[in-house]
Scaffold this motif. Structure first.
Motif, PDB file in Angstrom:
ATOM      1  N   GLN A  80      20.471 -12.688  23.063  1.00  7.22           N
ATOM      2  CA  GLN A  80      19.171 -12.118  22.633  1.00  7.22           C
ATOM      3  C   GLN A  80      19.076 -11.096  21.772  1.00  7.22           C
ATOM      4  N   ASP A  81      19.977 -10.134  21.966  1.00  5.19           N
ATOM      5  CA  ASP A  81      19.722  -8.889  20.977  1.00  5.19           C
ATOM      6  C   ASP A  81      21.123  -8.307  20.940  1.00  5.19           C
ATOM      7  N   GLU A  83      22.430  -4.105  20.764  1.00  5.37           N
ATOM      8  CA  GLU A  83      21.849  -2.886  20.982  1.00  5.37           C
ATOM      9  C   GLU A  83      22.865  -1.842  20.600  1.00  5.37           C
ATOM     10  N   THR A  92      20.883   8.250  18.810  1.00 12.55           N
ATOM     11  CA  THR A  92      19.986   7.169  18.372  1.00 12.55           C
ATOM     12  C   THR A  92      20.283   5.727  19.042  1.00 12.55           C
ATOM     13  N   ARG A  93      19.383   5.409  19.779  1.00 13.64           N
ATOM     14  CA  ARG A  93      19.636   4.025  20.404  1.00 13.64           C
ATOM     15  C   ARG A  93      18.646   3.203  19.589  1.00 13.64           C
ATOM     16  N   THR A  94      19.431   1.851  19.334  1.00 12.84           N
ATOM     17  CA  THR A  94      18.696   0.974  18.461  1.00 12.84           C
ATOM     18  C   THR A  94      18.631  -0.547  19.164  1.00 12.84           C
ATOM     19  N   LEU A  95      17.732  -1.127  18.846  1.00 10.57           N
ATOM     20  CA  LEU A  95      17.478  -2.325  19.377  1.00 10.57           C
ATOM     21  C   LEU A  95      17.033  -3.389  18.453  1.00 10.57           C
ATOM     22  N   VAL A  96      17.741  -4.433  18.278  1.00  5.68           N
ATOM     23  CA  VAL A  96      17.807  -5.430  17.135  1.00  5.68           C
ATOM     24  C   VAL A  96      17.464  -6.792  17.773  1.00  5.68           C
ATOM     25  N   PRO A  97      16.554  -7.393  18.102  1.00  4.34           N
ATOM     26  CA  PRO A  97      16.780  -8.861  18.766  1.00  4.34           C
ATOM     27  C   PRO A  97      17.096  -9.887  17.646  1.00  4.34           C
ATOM     28  N   ARG A 100      15.647 -11.543  14.660  1.00  8.86           N
ATOM     29  CA  ARG A 100      15.439 -10.824  13.324  1.00  8.86           C
ATOM     30  C   ARG A 100      16.587 -10.622  12.538  1.00  8.86           C
ATOM     31  N   THR A 124      18.525  -7.049   9.032  1.00 10.27           N
ATOM     32  CA  THR A 124      17.336  -7.844   9.382  1.00 10.27           C
ATOM     33  C   THR A 124      16.435  -7.917   8.007  1.00 10.27           C
ATOM     34  N   THR A 127      15.764  -3.754   7.740  1.00 11.76           N
ATOM     35  CA  THR A 127      16.798  -2.741   8.071  1.00 11.76           C
ATOM     36  C   THR A 127      18.266  -3.014   7.954  1.00 11.76           C
ATOM     37  N   HIS A 129      22.142  -2.112   9.867  1.00 15.34           N
ATOM     38  CA  HIS A 129      22.419  -1.497  11.001  1.00 15.34           C
ATOM     39  C   HIS A 129      24.291  -1.827  10.972  1.00 15.34           C
TER      40      HIS A 129
ATOM     41  N   GLN B 431      10.889  -5.268  13.283  1.00 18.41           N
ATOM     42  CA  GLN B 431      12.246  -5.707  12.795  1.00 18.41           C
ATOM     43  C   GLN B 431      13.222  -5.104  13.899  1.00 18.41           C
ATOM     44  N   SER B 432      12.987  -3.877  13.962  1.00 15.38           N
ATOM     45  CA  SER B 432      13.924  -3.067  14.979  1.00 15.38           C
ATOM     46  C   SER B 432      13.250  -1.908  15.526  1.00 15.38           C
ATOM     47  N   THR B 433      13.838  -1.279  16.719  1.00 14.68           N
ATOM     48  CA  THR B 433      13.465  -0.347  17.253  1.00 14.68           C
ATOM     49  C   THR B 433      14.106   0.693  17.825  1.00 14.68           C
ATOM     50  N   TYR B 434      14.137   1.998  17.341  1.00 11.79           N
ATOM     51  CA  TYR B 434      15.106   3.120  17.572  1.00 11.79           C
ATOM     52  C   TYR B 434      14.386   4.045  18.604  1.00 11.79           C
ATOM     53  N   LEU B 435      15.406   4.539  19.613  1.00 17.41           N
ATOM     54  CA  LEU B 435      15.153   5.783  20.230  1.00 17.41           C
ATOM     55  C   LEU B 435      15.929   6.880  19.841  1.00 17.41           C
ATOM     56  N   ASN B 436      15.180   8.097  19.688  1.00 23.52           N
ATOM     57  CA  ASN B 436      16.248   9.343  19.155  1.00 23.52           C
ATOM     58  C   ASN B 436      16.145  10.240  20.377  1.00 23.52           C
ATOM     59  N   PRO B 481      13.700  -8.890  23.743  1.00 25.22           N
ATOM     60  CA  PRO B 481      13.486 -10.315  24.064  1.00 25.22           C
ATOM     61  C   PRO B 481      13.994 -10.958  25.233  1.00 25.22           C
TER      62      PRO B 481
END
Lengths: 157, 483
Positions: A80-81, A83, A92-97, A100, A124, A127, A129, B431-436, B481
């Motif tokens: 699904q994604d 991370e 920094t924590r990044t989530l990319v489905p 995308r 994507t 962006t 990664h 498109q993507s999500t970041y947590l800092n 998702p």
């Protein structure tokens, strides 16, 4: 909840080698500085400053930063994604489905190749990664599975 | 349309003017170095070079027009041009996202339009873009009709493309009132742009003119008094502001938004009339801006974030959907256009412990600069404390104006640096999500959320800094998702 996988242990050695390379450049500059100080009778505290920089660089670039960076780097890829989690002072924590993901590249410089490592970058539409210094085979495997997952996951951009 | 066609001859002139604009500075310099024309000792060689260059540019313009052909064939828009290097550009009609029309001062008298072809711009460079410098209005309409015919016809054979059928009639969604136009021009930040333009002009002149003479002039000026200089500067500022107001009014006059089937059509401009088409299904999100002059008046502007086209630089201006509107009217107008975007949602505020961090974040550099400034310029340097206080105040405002909301598929983030910005976006467009989280924030259980959207060929990032850790993680999980 955190991503579970770590990057290759060899990455740590590689980053330390990068640190040694940077530090040796400073070392050469310092030696040049010392010669100039002796030749032209410049003040001695210049040498002290240069030495301090050298010590700090050794501590940080070769020892501290690579190990913190390695400890922090985590990733996890599911159907699904994707991370990622990384960072020195700011984590920094990044989530990319998967839906995308547009394309995946792996990349290998001469030093990385020597250590059988490879860097994977996931793009994507907007962006990019990167997961640095993965085991060569792991990266290859990951690239294939990401691109097949991405193909399965369907949704409009 | 299936036979190769030429552009209108006026495009030769437009090409010429365009090249001339690029070459104007070198030409002016040659002109200025050409002795003193008023004393009569004109040097002929530079003048000849000048005339030659002009002629060359003109002939390039004419040749470009002579060699330019466009036509439709095999479901492609085909364009060929170039004298020495023949260039062919074939654009599949399915790939065409929109046709944009604009009319400059050269187009108006002859009923012509400039047509820009926007494609999806997959790689972000300007490869697949095309421009027809000047064709007649009739031809342009015909071209548009044919292209939409082909697109709709191709729909039956090509699965996967889901585009709604074109509706013939257009419905007006928004029209800017003259009162709002004036208010917008007066409160625009364009004054700054014009001012920097004036500054640039002066710096250019200083480079060209002999500095020694200027220096004596300046000394004389100082003798006359600082007052005159101040007055001059004031007049320049005033004139620049006036020009900026005028330009904004010309640019946004008769601003109208129409809904045409699945496309939004924006038309605007007085001297130069522009028409811009944005397919609804390319819209990635919307942004509401409130600058600090307009906010107290209750006004805001709404900008679309669209993935369409290769537009990069001018994108900002072109995608402004509602350039000046009462904030309370926004939901009412957007209801007809973007049905699934909810504007008037309740925002969750940030935790109180984030307040001090916002204030430090926006002012630490000012406080740090305060110390040496106060020390070295002792009595007056202390005034810098007020500047630092100002920055701290901005930090407090940023805290007060930040917020977030999750409702169904929609995420809304509010933030302020100088301008208050509200981003409203859908989960399936992110498109993507970041947590800092920095080491210090970890102790306070705060996290910063950054959300990336596709905008044209690039990226736009919607921020919400120093949220409660639980809320930030809740949003990240919302974005995940589920299987």
């Amino acid at each position: 909840m955190e991503p579970s996988k770590r990057i290759s242990q060899r990455a740590l050695t590689l980053w330390r080698i990068y640190g040694v390379i940077y530090t040796s450049v400073t070392l050469l500059l310092t030696i040049g500085g010392i010669i100039l100080v002796i030749l032209f009778d410049w003040p001695w505290w210049l040498i002290a400053i240069a030495a301090a920089i050298l010590v700090l660089e050794t501590v940080f670039l070769i020892w501290l930063i690579p190990s913190i960076r390695w400890k922090r780097w985590r990733y996890e890829v599911t159907e699904q994604d994707i991370e990622l989690q990384h960072g020195l002072f700011i984590i920094t924590r990044t989530l990319v489905p998967m839906v995308r993901v547009q394309h995946v590249d792996t990349e290998q410089g001469p030093l990385l190749r020597k250590f059988k490592l490879s860097t994977i970058s996931i793009s994507t539409a907007a962006t990019v990664h990167e997961i640095p210094a993965l085991d060569e085979e792991e990266a290859e495997h990951l690239r294939q599975s990401i691109s097949s997952f991405a193909r399965v996951a369907e949704e409009d951009v | 349309m299936y036979k190769p066609r030429k552009l209108h001859p006026i495009s030769a002139i437009i090409n010429f003017m365009k090249s001339l604009k690029d070459a104007i500075f070198p030409l002016i310099i040659v002109f200025l170095f050409n002795g003193n024309m008023f004393r009569g000792d004109v040097e002929w060689i530079p003048l000849l070079i000048w005339a030659g260059a002009l002629l060359l540019i003109l002939s390039f313009g004419v040749i470009r027009w002579l060699r330019f052909r466009y036509w439709l064939e095999d479901g492609e828009l085909r364009i060929e041009y170039g004298l020495i290097f023949r260039k062919k550009r074939y654009i599949p009609i399915d790939r065409i996202q929109s046709l944009n029309f604009s009319e400059g001062i050269f187009h108006r008298p002859f009923q012509l339009v400039k047509v820009t072809v926007e494609t999806a711009g997959s790689t972000g460079n300007q490869q697949a873009e095309a421009e027809l410098t000047a064709i007649s209005r009739m031809e342009a309409d015909q071209l548009e009709g044919l292209i939409f015919d082909v697109k709709n016809h191709g729909k039956g054979t090509e699965a996967g493309e889901d585009e709604a059928p074109q509706q013939p009639e257009r419905t007006k969604v928004f029209e800017m009132r003259n009162k709002d136009l004036v208010l917008m021009a007066v409160t625009s930040g364009g004054a700054g742009v014009v001012l920097s333009g004036v500054g640039f002009f002066f710096s250019q002149i200083l480079d060209i003119l002999p500095v020694g003479v200027i220096y004596e002039e300046v000394l004389n000026w100082i003798k006359i008094g600082v007052l005159v200089v101040a007055a001059a500067i004031f007049v320049i500022v005033l004139v620049a502001y006036g020009i900026s107001i005028l330009l904004t009014m010309l640019r946004y006059a008769r601003f109208t938004v129409l809904l045409d089937g699945e496309d939004l059509v924006i038309t605007r401009g007085w001297l130069e009339k522009k028409q811009m088409t944005i397919p609804l299904n390319r819209i990635q999100g919307i942004r509401i801006d409130e600058n600090w002059i307009r906010q107290p008046l209750g006004y805001a502007s709404v900008t679309l974030i669209s993935a369409g086209g290769s537009i990069q630089k001018e994108a900002e201006q072109q995608l402004r959907l509602l350039p000046m509107i009462k904030k309370t009217e926004i939901p009412h107008v957007l209801k007809n256009v973007l049905k699934d975007y909810k504007i008037d949602v309740e925002y969750n505020r940030l935790p109180a412990r984030a307040k001090i961090r916002y204030m430090i974040r926006s002012s630490w550099f000012a406080w740090a600069a305060c110390i040496p400034v106060s020390y070295f310029f002792y009595p007056y340097g202390l005034l810098s404390i007020f500047a630092a206080l100002g920055f701290t105040g901005i930090g407090w405002l940023s805290y007060r104006d930040a917020g977030w909301n999750l409702s169904g598929q929609q995420l809304s983030l509010k933030s302020r640096s100088f301008i208050k910005q509200t981003f409203i976006m859908k989960k399936y467009r992110i498109q993507s999500t970041y947590l800092n989280q920095s080491v210090l924030q970890r102790r306070a259980h705060l996290k910063s959320l950054l959300v990336a959207l596709k905008s044209g060929a690039g990226t736009v990032v919607a921020p919400c800094l120093y949220m409660d850790q639980k809320d930030a993680e809740h949003i990240l999980n919302w974005y995940r998702p589920y299987s």
